[in-house]
Design a protein around this motif. Structure first.
Motif, PDB file in Angstrom:
ATOM      1  N   HIS A   1       5.121   1.258 -36.305  1.00 43.62           N
ATOM      2  CA  HIS A   1       5.743   1.262 -35.075  1.00 43.62           C
ATOM      3  C   HIS A   1       4.715   2.440 -34.196  1.00 43.62           C
ATOM      4  N   ASP A   2       4.599   2.334 -32.912  1.00 42.94           N
ATOM      5  CA  ASP A   2       3.554   3.288 -32.236  1.00 42.94           C
ATOM      6  C   ASP A   2       4.342   3.531 -31.104  1.00 42.94           C
ATOM      7  N   LYS A   3       4.700   5.017 -30.820  1.00 40.33           N
ATOM      8  CA  LYS A   3       5.481   5.402 -29.850  1.00 40.33           C
ATOM      9  C   LYS A   3       4.947   4.894 -28.489  1.00 40.33           C
ATOM     10  N   GLN A   4       3.490   4.881 -28.467  1.00 35.37           N
ATOM     11  CA  GLN A   4       3.060   4.177 -27.141  1.00 35.37           C
ATOM     12  C   GLN A   4       3.484   2.944 -26.488  1.00 35.37           C
ATOM     13  N   TRP A   5       3.944   2.318 -27.590  1.00 38.27           N
ATOM     14  CA  TRP A   5       4.588   0.805 -27.178  1.00 38.27           C
ATOM     15  C   TRP A   5       5.583   1.097 -26.233  1.00 38.27           C
ATOM     16  N   ASP A   6       6.500   2.106 -26.377  1.00 33.99           N
ATOM     17  CA  ASP A   6       7.547   2.226 -25.792  1.00 33.99           C
ATOM     18  C   ASP A   6       7.120   2.673 -24.164  1.00 33.99           C
ATOM     19  N   GLU A   7       5.976   3.581 -24.067  1.00 33.68           N
ATOM     20  CA  GLU A   7       5.700   4.109 -22.865  1.00 33.68           C
ATOM     21  C   GLU A   7       5.091   3.061 -22.150  1.00 33.68           C
ATOM     22  N   ILE A   8       4.282   2.116 -22.767  1.00 28.69           N
ATOM     23  CA  ILE A   8       3.661   0.769 -22.136  1.00 28.69           C
ATOM     24  C   ILE A   8       4.724   0.093 -21.646  1.00 28.69           C
ATOM     25  N   ALA A   9       5.953  -0.164 -22.415  1.00 28.36           N
ATOM     26  CA  ALA A   9       6.844  -1.016 -21.896  1.00 28.36           C
ATOM     27  C   ALA A   9       7.469  -0.625 -20.645  1.00 28.36           C
ATOM     28  N   VAL A  10       7.908   1.003 -20.654  1.00 24.27           N
ATOM     29  CA  VAL A  10       8.373   1.471 -19.369  1.00 24.27           C
ATOM     30  C   VAL A  10       7.371   1.130 -18.145  1.00 24.27           C
ATOM     31  N   GLN A  11       6.212   1.212 -18.476  1.00 22.01           N
ATOM     32  CA  GLN A  11       5.328   1.184 -17.287  1.00 22.01           C
ATOM     33  C   GLN A  11       5.579  -0.261 -16.932  1.00 22.01           C
ATOM     34  N   THR A  12       5.404  -1.302 -17.986  1.00 22.00           N
ATOM     35  CA  THR A  12       5.456  -2.634 -17.456  1.00 22.00           C
ATOM     36  C   THR A  12       6.779  -3.022 -16.814  1.00 22.00           C
ATOM     37  N   ILE A  13       7.705  -2.498 -17.274  1.00 23.68           N
ATOM     38  CA  ILE A  13       9.326  -2.636 -16.570  1.00 23.68           C
ATOM     39  C   ILE A  13       9.262  -2.016 -15.111  1.00 23.68           C
ATOM     40  N   LYS A  14       8.523  -1.112 -14.950  1.00 19.29           N
ATOM     41  CA  LYS A  14       8.234  -0.527 -13.505  1.00 19.29           C
ATOM     42  C   LYS A  14       7.675  -1.543 -12.761  1.00 19.29           C
ATOM     43  N   THR A  15       6.431  -1.911 -13.235  1.00 24.95           N
ATOM     44  CA  THR A  15       5.646  -2.834 -12.505  1.00 24.95           C
ATOM     45  C   THR A  15       6.735  -4.318 -11.859  1.00 24.95           C
ATOM     46  N   LEU A  16       7.416  -4.774 -12.933  1.00 25.71           N
ATOM     47  CA  LEU A  16       8.067  -5.943 -12.623  1.00 25.71           C
ATOM     48  C   LEU A  16       9.151  -5.540 -11.571  1.00 25.71           C
ATOM     49  N   LYS A  17       9.704  -4.265 -11.648  1.00 21.28           N
ATOM     50  CA  LYS A  17      10.983  -4.046 -10.959  1.00 21.28           C
ATOM     51  C   LYS A  17      10.152  -3.966  -9.496  1.00 21.28           C
ATOM     52  N   ALA A  18       9.141  -3.457  -9.341  1.00 21.82           N
ATOM     53  CA  ALA A  18       8.498  -3.259  -8.205  1.00 21.82           C
ATOM     54  C   ALA A  18       7.978  -4.595  -7.374  1.00 21.82           C
ATOM     55  N   ILE A  19       7.665  -5.383  -8.287  1.00 23.55           N
ATOM     56  CA  ILE A  19       7.249  -6.973  -7.738  1.00 23.55           C
ATOM     57  C   ILE A  19       8.567  -7.673  -7.385  1.00 23.55           C
ATOM     58  N   LEU A  20       9.289  -7.745  -8.432  1.00 31.02           N
ATOM     59  CA  LEU A  20      10.671  -8.648  -8.234  1.00 31.02           C
ATOM     60  C   LEU A  20      11.854  -8.017  -7.730  1.00 31.02           C
ATOM     61  N   GLY A  21      11.976  -6.896  -7.501  1.00 32.09           N
ATOM     62  CA  GLY A  21      12.844  -6.218  -6.822  1.00 32.09           C
ATOM     63  C   GLY A  21      14.289  -6.580  -7.106  1.00 32.09           C
ATOM     64  N   ASP A  22      15.016  -6.986  -5.861  1.00 37.35           N
ATOM     65  CA  ASP A  22      16.682  -7.192  -6.086  1.00 37.35           C
ATOM     66  C   ASP A  22      16.736  -8.519  -6.723  1.00 37.35           C
ATOM     67  N   ASP A  23      15.810  -9.353  -7.049  1.00 36.11           N
ATOM     68  CA  ASP A  23      15.902 -10.725  -7.694  1.00 36.11           C
ATOM     69  C   ASP A  23      16.059 -10.474  -9.129  1.00 36.11           C
ATOM     70  N   VAL A  24      16.018  -9.204  -9.552  1.00 36.21           N
ATOM     71  CA  VAL A  24      16.144  -8.944 -11.027  1.00 36.21           C
ATOM     72  C   VAL A  24      17.321  -7.977 -11.182  1.00 36.21           C
ATOM     73  N   ILE A  25      18.210  -8.373 -12.333  1.00 37.87           N
ATOM     74  CA  ILE A  25      19.402  -7.520 -12.490  1.00 37.87           C
ATOM     75  C   ILE A  25      19.227  -6.288 -13.465  1.00 37.87           C
ATOM     76  N   ASP A  26      18.333  -6.858 -14.578  1.00 33.44           N
ATOM     77  CA  ASP A  26      18.129  -5.707 -15.481  1.00 33.44           C
ATOM     78  C   ASP A  26      16.605  -6.192 -16.099  1.00 33.44           C
ATOM     79  N   ILE A  27      16.107  -5.229 -16.703  1.00 34.63           N
ATOM     80  CA  ILE A  27      14.810  -5.368 -17.517  1.00 34.63           C
ATOM     81  C   ILE A  27      14.993  -4.677 -18.786  1.00 34.63           C
ATOM     82  N   GLN A  28      14.823  -5.080 -20.069  1.00 36.21           N
ATOM     83  CA  GLN A  28      14.824  -4.432 -21.134  1.00 36.21           C
ATOM     84  C   GLN A  28      13.509  -4.685 -22.150  1.00 36.21           C
TER      85      GLN A  28
END
Length: 172
Positions: free
Chosen positions: A15-42
């Motif tokens: 396990h690498d802690k950076q994976w969590d940080e990369i996941a957080v950044q990816t989730i932010k990108t997805l939320k920024a693009i998909l907006g209200d068409d997404v209920i949750d991202i995990q």
């Protein structure tokens, strides 16, 4: 830090802690693009379970109510390096990130119906293994055995895990 694997191969990493940080950044990108068409991202999958080794590919579950709305964002997603790969898994759309030229995948983004069985299974499996380290370590042992046997056959590796995944999901 290692991130990404050639498509079809299996290699587990601690396990690498950076994976969590990369996941957080990816989730932010997805939320920024998909907006209200997404209920949750995990962040899901083994990279979201600190106690065990994982393939260095970030798995993300995106809970939605309408697949067609998500497909309408394909062009915007592609500009961010997120490519639609189809719906060969029932009740899901798959998007990937990585290096297309070297056929390396860094992310699998699973679009599923929010609060549907796939969503619940992804979240429950992650949460259960995070709460039960002994079971997580048994899962890791199975993954290591399968890695040794199927290093160049990710389909066989994935299929080899399914019975244990089903047992964990059905026992809860």
């Amino acid at each position: 830090m290692t991130l990404g694997l050639k498509r079809g191969t299996v290699q587990l990493e601690p396990h690498d802690k950076q994976w969590d940080e990369i996941a957080v950044q990816t989730i932010k990108t997805l939320k920024a693009i998909l907006g209200d068409d997404v209920i949750d991202i995990q962040h899901i999958g083994s990279t979201a379970i600190p106690a065990i080794k994982a393939k260095p590919i970030i798995d993300i579950a995106v809970g939605v109510t309408d697949f067609d709305r998500i497909i309408s964002y394909n062009e915007q997603l592609q500009k961010e390096g997120i490519f639609y790969r189809g719906s060969d898994v029932e009740h899901q759309l798959l998007y990937v990130m990585g290096d297309e030229e070297s056929d390396t995948r860094t992310h699998h983004i699973h679009i599923v119906k929010w609060n549907g069985i796939e969503w619940k299974n992804y979240i429950h499996f992650r949460d259960y293994l995070n709460a039960n380290e002994n079971v997580a370590l048994c899962y890791q042992k199975l993954k290591e055995e399968l890695e040794n046997k199927y290093a160049d056959d990710r389909v066989a590796y994935t299929n080899g895990k399914q019975d244990m995944i089903d047992t964990i999901l059905n026992d809860q």
